[in-house]
Scaffold this motif. Structure first.
Motif, PDB file in Angstrom:
ATOM      1  N   TYR A   1      45.418  51.113  43.491  1.00 46.31           N
ATOM      2  CA  TYR A   1      45.346  52.097  42.265  1.00 46.31           C
ATOM      3  C   TYR A   1      44.488  52.446  41.025  1.00 46.31           C
ATOM      4  N   ILE A   2      43.300  51.684  41.500  1.00 49.01           N
ATOM      5  CA  ILE A   2      42.823  51.649  39.710  1.00 49.01           C
ATOM      6  C   ILE A   2      41.210  52.009  40.232  1.00 49.01           C
ATOM      7  N   SER A   3      40.770  51.692  41.159  1.00 48.52           N
ATOM      8  CA  SER A   3      39.325  51.640  42.284  1.00 48.52           C
ATOM      9  C   SER A   3      38.920  51.556  42.884  1.00 48.52           C
ATOM     10  N   SER A   4      38.750  50.816  43.705  1.00 45.75           N
ATOM     11  CA  SER A   4      37.902  50.858  45.297  1.00 45.75           C
ATOM     12  C   SER A   4      36.602  50.141  44.504  1.00 45.75           C
ATOM     13  N   SER A   5      35.941  50.839  43.484  1.00 49.12           N
ATOM     14  CA  SER A   5      34.717  50.009  42.605  1.00 49.12           C
ATOM     15  C   SER A   5      34.748  48.782  42.293  1.00 49.12           C
ATOM     16  N   TYR A   6      36.159  48.163  41.804  1.00 50.41           N
ATOM     17  CA  TYR A   6      36.032  47.484  40.422  1.00 50.41           C
ATOM     18  C   TYR A   6      37.223  46.204  41.832  1.00 50.41           C
ATOM     19  N   LYS A   7      36.905  46.464  42.676  1.00 48.21           N
ATOM     20  CA  LYS A   7      37.788  45.418  43.819  1.00 48.21           C
ATOM     21  C   LYS A   7      36.872  43.542  43.572  1.00 48.21           C
ATOM     22  N   ASP A   8      35.695  44.146  43.392  1.00 51.67           N
ATOM     23  CA  ASP A   8      34.916  42.579  43.610  1.00 51.67           C
ATOM     24  C   ASP A   8      35.053  42.003  41.775  1.00 51.67           C
TER      25      ASP A   8
ATOM     26  N   VAL B   1      47.264  23.622  50.773  1.00 55.71           N
ATOM     27  CA  VAL B   1      48.117  25.019  50.625  1.00 55.71           C
ATOM     28  C   VAL B   1      47.739  25.974  49.336  1.00 55.71           C
ATOM     29  N   GLY B   2      47.210  25.020  47.846  1.00 58.47           N
ATOM     30  CA  GLY B   2      46.140  26.031  47.537  1.00 58.47           C
ATOM     31  C   GLY B   2      45.065  26.979  47.803  1.00 58.47           C
ATOM     32  N   ALA B   3      44.000  26.440  48.817  1.00 57.56           N
ATOM     33  CA  ALA B   3      43.333  27.388  49.336  1.00 57.56           C
ATOM     34  C   ALA B   3      44.018  28.716  50.329  1.00 57.56           C
ATOM     35  N   ILE B   4      45.157  28.458  51.090  1.00 57.80           N
ATOM     36  CA  ILE B   4      44.962  29.112  51.547  1.00 57.80           C
ATOM     37  C   ILE B   4      46.618  30.301  50.259  1.00 57.80           C
ATOM     38  N   VAL B   5      47.093  29.779  49.242  1.00 59.60           N
ATOM     39  CA  VAL B   5      47.422  30.861  48.744  1.00 59.60           C
ATOM     40  C   VAL B   5      46.809  31.433  47.389  1.00 59.60           C
ATOM     41  N   GLY B   6      45.536  30.809  47.414  1.00 59.65           N
ATOM     42  CA  GLY B   6      44.403  31.120  46.458  1.00 59.65           C
ATOM     43  C   GLY B   6      43.900  32.091  46.867  1.00 59.65           C
ATOM     44  N   GLY B   7      43.830  32.535  48.130  1.00 61.60           N
ATOM     45  CA  GLY B   7      42.888  33.190  48.949  1.00 61.60           C
ATOM     46  C   GLY B   7      43.740  34.587  49.225  1.00 61.60           C
ATOM     47  N   LEU B   8      45.541  34.145  49.441  1.00 55.81           N
ATOM     48  CA  LEU B   8      46.199  35.307  49.109  1.00 55.81           C
ATOM     49  C   LEU B   8      46.276  36.421  48.037  1.00 55.81           C
ATOM     50  N   ILE B   9      46.326  35.623  46.518  1.00 56.14           N
ATOM     51  CA  ILE B   9      46.333  35.990  45.762  1.00 56.14           C
ATOM     52  C   ILE B   9      45.057  36.904  45.678  1.00 56.14           C
ATOM     53  N   ILE B  10      44.237  36.088  45.615  1.00 51.30           N
ATOM     54  CA  ILE B  10      42.618  37.166  45.162  1.00 51.30           C
ATOM     55  C   ILE B  10      42.577  38.257  46.736  1.00 51.30           C
ATOM     56  N   GLY B  11      43.034  38.114  47.978  1.00 45.93           N
ATOM     57  CA  GLY B  11      42.886  39.499  49.125  1.00 45.93           C
ATOM     58  C   GLY B  11      44.109  40.836  48.724  1.00 45.93           C
ATOM     59  N   ILE B  12      45.321  39.843  47.716  1.00 44.47           N
ATOM     60  CA  ILE B  12      46.348  41.252  47.837  1.00 44.47           C
ATOM     61  C   ILE B  12      45.824  42.212  46.566  1.00 44.47           C
ATOM     62  N   SER B  13      45.105  41.318  45.241  1.00 45.76           N
ATOM     63  CA  SER B  13      44.801  41.990  44.274  1.00 45.76           C
ATOM     64  C   SER B  13      43.747  42.763  44.022  1.00 45.76           C
ATOM     65  N   GLU B  14      42.983  41.962  44.987  1.00 44.45           N
ATOM     66  CA  GLU B  14      41.602  43.147  45.969  1.00 44.45           C
ATOM     67  C   GLU B  14      42.513  44.812  46.108  1.00 44.45           C
ATOM     68  N   SER B  15      43.262  44.369  47.026  1.00 44.01           N
ATOM     69  CA  SER B  15      44.266  45.403  47.638  1.00 44.01           C
ATOM     70  C   SER B  15      44.976  46.191  46.583  1.00 44.01           C
ATOM     71  N   LEU B  16      45.235  45.297  45.938  1.00 42.17           N
ATOM     72  CA  LEU B  16      45.932  46.529  45.193  1.00 42.17           C
ATOM     73  C   LEU B  16      45.261  47.131  43.590  1.00 42.17           C
ATOM     74  N   SER B  17      43.841  46.476  43.450  1.00 41.97           N
ATOM     75  CA  SER B  17      43.565  47.183  42.345  1.00 41.97           C
ATOM     76  C   SER B  17      42.773  48.498  43.204  1.00 41.97           C
ATOM     77  N   ALA B  18      42.031  48.185  44.404  1.00 44.13           N
ATOM     78  CA  ALA B  18      41.550  49.469  45.499  1.00 44.13           C
ATOM     79  C   ALA B  18      42.314  50.635  45.608  1.00 44.13           C
TER      80      ALA B  18
END
Lengths: 247, 236
Positions: free
Chosen positions: A213-220, A194-211
């Motif tokens: 609201y901030i810049s896609s250059s910073y998503k990684d 479950v942790g792997a799935i939730v971790g994946g969702l957190i990483i994925g959603i944060s990446e998209s939001l940062s791309a």
């Protein structure tokens, strides 16, 4: 990476989608099995560190070989569904995202079933905790490890195949995907499905939001920032727990 | 049933066990006793294929010297090492299931259930904690779980390495009752123990080990006098 590259190859020679998915998973799964059988099993006095270095080295060899065969360019892989996009609750997105979502759920369900509800899955968990005890109970631990390597290759290949139409297939795509997968495991907690799935969702959603609201250059960078943050606050991850031990 | 011939084991260049000969007959309880560092555990690990060795090991007229640990186990030998055989993150029930895994393929779930009932007759506290993760059990309960695991497999020969180590007096008593039960059921047992007096009482034959060599051996009843034990240990 191999999943995406092989999917590109099989689709380019017009192998039907389902057959190519099956072939890709089987080939990469078998490669995982062979890697264990030839390299891991025959390592003398293996330690965690030596095995990590060995597998990183093997990954570099596979990446280099893929580059020689398929070239340095990114290859476009066709979408799996006949329609380009889907609209759900007023939200329109590429149909391949739906394939990825359903595919990931099926794979996660399959893995959960194998590990928690089958006797062999329990043996796999047991062998990872106490291999000597498993041998004492007559279980061929090397065989169990080989099957684990086959399964990891198989699952990785399915994942690589279904994401290839979104990410493109390129010889070095696996490196960043692997690092993000590792980050997701750290965030969710190692050894917890479950942790792997939730971790994946957190990483994925944060990446998209940062791309957005901030810049896609910073998503990684955001991915690794979250991982470091979790390591500072809760090193065992959100769902991770220390080994069960009564003192 | 088990014959160990001229067993010699080295750790690197250090000699741990030299020219050890041990024989275990069917239905016998044979004990190896000796102080810390005498080489008792080394002998058992070598017999089970965990350590490299020189010499020969024969089980039921079959040379098992070069077999792997799981192959030796599948011949009908249960081994309880001093490190315990439990899986801390699995439940008590799953621990027993993994121990029974090879038999599960032949006997199926019904066989497992029957075996489980038999085991819980002797290990009642394990039945109460069936769904608990093994890591949450006390040290004594973990040891009992290890013994229950080794009995799950209906072995021909049980090898026990210091099963009483770290147990409370009550659990030690329970443990020796279980070993006596094994004896009544004509189960063959090779046991390594530091608890010399208790072990000699239940054993048929005994080997005294000192600095990796057998210094005395014979019928257990001949060693029941403390002075003889002292003589066997310290010479004289």
């Amino acid at each position: 990476m191999l999943g995406g590259m092989l999917q590109f190859y099989f689709m380019s020679i017009h192998v039907p989608l389902v057959a190519s998915l099956f072939l890709v998973s089987l080939i990469v799964g078998l490669l995982g099995y062979i890697i264990h059988f030839v390299f891991i099993k025959n390592t003398k006095n293996p330690t965690e560190l030596s095995l990590i270095i060995l597998t990183i080295g093997l990954a570099m060899v596979i990446r280099g070989t893929a580059m020689l065969i398929f070239g340095k360019n990114a290859h476009s892989v066709g979408q799996f569904l006949p329609f380009e996009s889907v609209t759900i609750f007023g939200l329109t997105f590429s149909s391949q995202y739906l394939v990825v979502l359903v595919g990931a759920l099926i794979l996660a369900g399959l893995l959960f079933y194998v590990l928690n509800l089958t006797n062999f899955g329990k043996v796999m968990l047991a062998a990872s905790q106490n291999p000597l005890a498993c041998s004492i109970f007559g279980i061929d631990v090397e065989m169990v490890k080989s099957v684990s390597f086959f399964l990891s290759g198989f699952l990785g290949a399915v994942g690589g195949s279904i994401i290839a139409p979104i990410s493109f297939a390129k010889y070095n795509i696996g490196l960043i995907m692997g690092l993000k997968g590792f980050s997701a495991s750290v965030v969710g907690g190692f050894g917890n499905n479950v942790g792997a799935i939730v971790g994946g969702l957190i990483i994925g959603i944060s990446e998209s939001l940062s791309a957005g609201y901030i810049s896609s250059s910073y998503k990684d960078a955001v991915t690794f920032f979250i991982m470091i943050l979790v390591l500072f606050i809760k090193p065992s991850g959100i769902f991770g727990s220390k080994d069960v031990e009564r003192v | 049933m088990l014959k160990v011939e001229n067993l010699t084991v080295y750790y690197g260049r250090a000699l741990a066990v030299k020219d050890v000969n041990i024989e275990v007959g069917k239905g016998e309880i044979v004990a190896i006793v000796g102080s810390n560092g005498a080489g008792k555990t080394t002998i058992l690990n070598a017999v089970m294929g965990v350590l490299k060795k020189h010499g020969r090991v024969v089980f039921e007229d079959r040379d098992i010297t070069n077999l792997k640990t799981h192959e030796i186990a599948n011949l009908g030998i249960s081994y309880l090492p001093d490190t315990r055989t439990i899986f801390k993150n699995l439940t008590v029930l799953d621990n027993l299931r993994v121990a029974f895994y090879k038999n599960l393929k032949v006997e199926g779930g019904k066989g497992f259930k029957q075996k489980l009932e038999g085991i819980f007759e002797h290990f009642t506290n394990l039945e109460e904690k069936m769904v608990l993760k093994a890591g949450f059990l006390s040290g004594g309960e973990q040891q009992m779980l290890s013994i229950a695991q080794s009995l799950m497999r209906e072995p021909k020969l049980v090898i026990l390495d210091e099963p009483s180590a770290g147990l409370s007096p009550k659990l030690v008593k329970d443990l020796f009752n279980i070993i006596s039960f094994m004896k009544k059921n004509r189960l063959t047992v090779l046991i390594v123990e530091q608890n010399v007096n208790k072990t000699i009482k239940i054993a048929d034959r005994v080997y005294f080990l000192k600095n990796g060599k057998i210094v005395a051996s014979g019928k257990a009843k001949d060693f029941q006098d403390d002075n003889i034990i002292k003589q066997a240990y310290f010479g004289g």
